[in-house]
Design an enzyme around this catalytic site. Structure first.
Site, mmCIF file in Angstrom:
data_model
loop_
_atom_site.group_PDB
_atom_site.id
_atom_site.type_symbol
_atom_site.label_atom_id
_atom_site.label_comp_id
_atom_site.label_asym_id
_atom_site.label_seq_id
_atom_site.Cartn_x
_atom_site.Cartn_y
_atom_site.Cartn_z
ATOM 1 N N LEU A 16 37.065 56.839 45.222
ATOM 2 C CA LEU A 16 36.707 57.267 43.922
ATOM 3 C C LEU A 16 35.277 57.246 43.555
ATOM 4 O O LEU A 16 34.703 57.636 42.527
ATOM 5 C CB LEU A 16 37.417 55.937 42.830
ATOM 6 N N LYS A 67 28.711 47.193 56.927
ATOM 7 C CA LYS A 67 27.573 46.640 56.162
ATOM 8 C C LYS A 67 26.691 45.627 57.078
ATOM 9 O O LYS A 67 25.546 45.740 56.749
ATOM 10 C CB LYS A 67 28.147 46.019 55.043
ATOM 11 N N ASP A 104 25.685 44.742 46.109
ATOM 12 C CA ASP A 104 26.709 43.878 45.960
ATOM 13 C C ASP A 104 26.467 42.766 45.135
ATOM 14 O O ASP A 104 27.170 42.399 44.378
ATOM 15 C CB ASP A 104 27.570 43.757 47.364
ATOM 16 N N GLY A 128 37.521 35.859 53.509
ATOM 17 C CA GLY A 128 36.949 36.730 54.141
ATOM 18 C C GLY A 128 35.679 36.480 54.634
ATOM 19 O O GLY A 128 34.890 35.655 53.721
ATOM 20 N N ARG A 153 40.092 34.960 58.972
ATOM 21 C CA ARG A 153 41.063 34.547 59.891
ATOM 22 C C ARG A 153 40.700 34.330 61.344
ATOM 23 O O ARG A 153 41.239 33.503 62.179
ATOM 24 C CB ARG A 153 42.014 35.873 60.020
HETATM 25 P P1 NAP Z 1 34.159 44.048 56.249
HETATM 26 O O1 NAP Z 1 32.817 43.702 56.281
HETATM 27 O O2 NAP Z 1 34.809 44.882 57.173
HETATM 28 O O3 NAP Z 1 34.696 42.511 55.961
HETATM 29 C C1 NAP Z 1 36.190 42.375 55.861
HETATM 30 C C2 NAP Z 1 36.588 40.834 55.826
HETATM 31 O O4 NAP Z 1 37.973 40.826 55.811
HETATM 32 C C3 NAP Z 1 36.211 40.286 57.410
HETATM 33 O O5 NAP Z 1 36.136 38.867 57.327
HETATM 34 C C4 NAP Z 1 37.743 40.640 58.000
HETATM 35 O O6 NAP Z 1 38.146 39.772 59.073
HETATM 36 C C5 NAP Z 1 38.574 40.379 56.786
HETATM 37 N N1 NAP Z 1 40.079 40.565 56.942
HETATM 38 C C6 NAP Z 1 40.491 42.151 57.196
HETATM 39 N N2 NAP Z 1 41.620 42.430 57.342
HETATM 40 C C7 NAP Z 1 42.259 40.989 57.146
HETATM 41 C C8 NAP Z 1 43.612 40.565 56.992
HETATM 42 N N3 NAP Z 1 44.641 41.565 57.278
HETATM 43 N N4 NAP Z 1 43.710 39.495 56.886
HETATM 44 C C9 NAP Z 1 42.713 38.279 56.435
HETATM 45 N N5 NAP Z 1 41.440 38.817 56.624
HETATM 46 C C10 NAP Z 1 41.280 40.190 56.928
HETATM 47 O O7 NAP Z 1 34.316 44.498 54.744
HETATM 48 P P2 NAP Z 1 33.616 44.217 53.321
HETATM 49 O O8 NAP Z 1 32.545 45.370 53.165
HETATM 50 O O9 NAP Z 1 33.134 42.913 53.252
HETATM 51 O O10 NAP Z 1 34.758 44.724 52.084
HETATM 52 C C11 NAP Z 1 35.762 43.726 51.946
HETATM 53 C C12 NAP Z 1 36.647 44.512 50.609
HETATM 54 O O11 NAP Z 1 35.873 44.199 49.578
HETATM 55 C C13 NAP Z 1 37.141 45.781 50.947
HETATM 56 O O12 NAP Z 1 38.283 45.807 50.486
HETATM 57 C C14 NAP Z 1 36.112 46.571 50.201
HETATM 58 O O13 NAP Z 1 36.338 47.764 49.389
HETATM 59 C C15 NAP Z 1 35.913 45.642 48.964
HETATM 60 N N6 NAP Z 1 34.533 45.648 48.046
HETATM 61 C C16 NAP Z 1 34.506 45.988 46.750
HETATM 62 C C17 NAP Z 1 33.166 46.116 46.214
HETATM 63 C C18 NAP Z 1 33.536 46.551 44.765
HETATM 64 O O14 NAP Z 1 32.484 46.974 44.144
HETATM 65 N N7 NAP Z 1 34.578 46.086 44.151
HETATM 66 C C19 NAP Z 1 32.176 45.988 46.805
HETATM 67 C C20 NAP Z 1 32.248 45.507 48.381
HETATM 68 C C21 NAP Z 1 33.391 45.427 48.773
HETATM 69 P P3 NAP Z 1 38.038 40.530 60.774
HETATM 70 O O15 NAP Z 1 36.672 40.753 60.968
HETATM 71 O O16 NAP Z 1 38.874 39.664 61.487
HETATM 72 O O17 NAP Z 1 38.954 41.899 60.475
#
Ligand code: NAP
Length: 311
Positions: A16, A67, A104, A128, A153
């Site tokens: 989006l 990131k 962020d 996370g 995890r």
């Molecule tokens: P990232 O760097 O890929 O980190 C994701 C984290 O979640 C890692 O610790 C990962 O562990 C863990 N994870 C993934 N799948 C999992 C599962 N099934 N069970 C338990 N842990 C799991 O991603 P990110 O950039 O931090 O983003 C994380 C989330 O926040 C996303 O959904 C993103 O869209 C959202 N977000 C939203 C905003 C907003 O403005 N609202 C801003 C930033 C991020 P592993 O390494 O073991 O997979």
């Protein structure tokens, strides 16, 4: 001059962010485009190298899972992004060099403010340990949180986050106690860690649970990082903040609300971090009206397209 902005991530699905940014471009009278590029981890370096050669490339948003990795591929990053080891915004300088920023943190704190949550003295559990979790930990610490616990995890990931961020927090937020925990401990009961909070006095800060994993994001929106039994052990009054914004009311948010806890999805954070990203690309501050335009565009897009993914 027309300029190009991108979202780089994997998966990116039907994001989006283009709708939100295009609405802002129109309001500002900019002939800019915003496109989504699905970039797998092994393609990231090549994509960035190509973009840096395009004079029309103004910048990009960076989302899962890049990131952290992107930081090592840029010419420079501002001090905030370096301190927390994660970049979510890239801007291209006139000399073609790519710079990293992190919006962020400010987006997250702005969203908490809109919910009237005061980080000062708070106890916070972060689920996370990826790029967004780093931003949340750093933002909460520097805003005065007393205790931060990160659960992942893969336990080594939360230990690494703690190891990496402790020096920055010691400098910028010496009051904050930062600890790592494992998902297994969490399953044993989030109330255990929050349990100490029951004896807290009036005037102590609030309590917060943050989902910084993609669990619950479309198309796997039937999932939640915490079960109803987990949530039942979270103390009354704790704010549950889910960074996932699609669907707007994630399963976690619904479980928390069902348990009588205040809860929110990540839409407002998305708007505020997006408006801050636009300021980096333009190189100047924007009025609050632009964030309002982006908020309205996101709300309209969410109503029209109930199933979209990622930032
Ligand atoms: P990232 O760097 O890929 O980190 C994701 C984290 O979640 C890692 O610790 C990962 O562990 C863990 N994870 C993934 N799948 C999992 C599962 N099934 N069970 C338990 N842990 C799991 O991603 P990110 O950039 O931090 O983003 C994380 C989330 O926040 C996303 O959904 C993103 O869209 C959202 N977000 C939203 C905003 C907003 O403005 N609202 C801003 C930033 C991020 P592993 O390494 O073991 O997979």
């Amino acid at each position: 001059m027309s300029a190009k902005v991108y979202l780089l991530g994997w998966p990116v699905g039907h994001s989006l962010s283009p709708r939100m940014h295009e609405a802002a471009f129109r309001t500002l009278g900019l002939d800019w485009s915003y496109s989504v590029i699905g970039v797998r981890p092994r393609q990231l370096a090549r994509v960035l190298a190509d973009l840096s050669l395009d004079p029309a490339f103004r910048g990009a948003n960076v989302t899962i899972p890049h990131k952290r990795a992107v930081l090592g591929l840029l010419a420079e990053a501002d001090s905030g992004a370096r301190a927390l080891g994660a970049v979510n915004v890239i801007s291209r300088r006139d000399d073609g060099n790519l710079w990293g920023h992190n919006t962020d943190c400010s987006g997250f704190l702005g969203a908490l403010t809109s919910l009237r949550f005061r980080p000062q003295g708070s106890r916070c559990l972060i689920l996370g340990a990826g790029g967004a979790a780093r931003a949340c930990v750093f933002a909460l610490g520097t805003a005065g949180a007393a205790a931060l616990r990160v659960v992942s995890r893969r336990p080594e990931q939360s230990w690494r986050l703690v190891r990496d961020l402790r020096p920055s927090l010691a400098e910028h937020a010496p009051q904050a106690v930062l600890e790592a925990g494992s998902w297994d401990e969490l399953r044993a009961g989030p109330g255990k860690w929050f349990g100490e909070a029951r004896g807290r006095r009036r005037g102590d800060g609030g309590m917060l649970v943050v989902n910084a994993t993609p669990v619950g994001m479309w198309p796997d929106d039937a999932r939640s990082p915490l079960t109803p039994a987990d949530v039942a052990r979270i103390p009354e009054g704790t704010l549950v903040y889910d960074l996932v914004y699609n669907p707007p009311r994630t399963r976690l948010v619904r479980i928390a609300m069902g348990a009588g806890l205040p809860a929110s999805g990540g839409e407002e954070m998305l708007v505020l971090q997006g408006a801050a990203a636009l300021e980096h690309w333009l190189g100047k501050p924007l009025s609050a009206e632009i964030a309002a335009v982006m908020r309205r565009a996101l709300a309209a897009a969410t109503e029209e397209v109930p199933t979209c993914s990622a930032t």
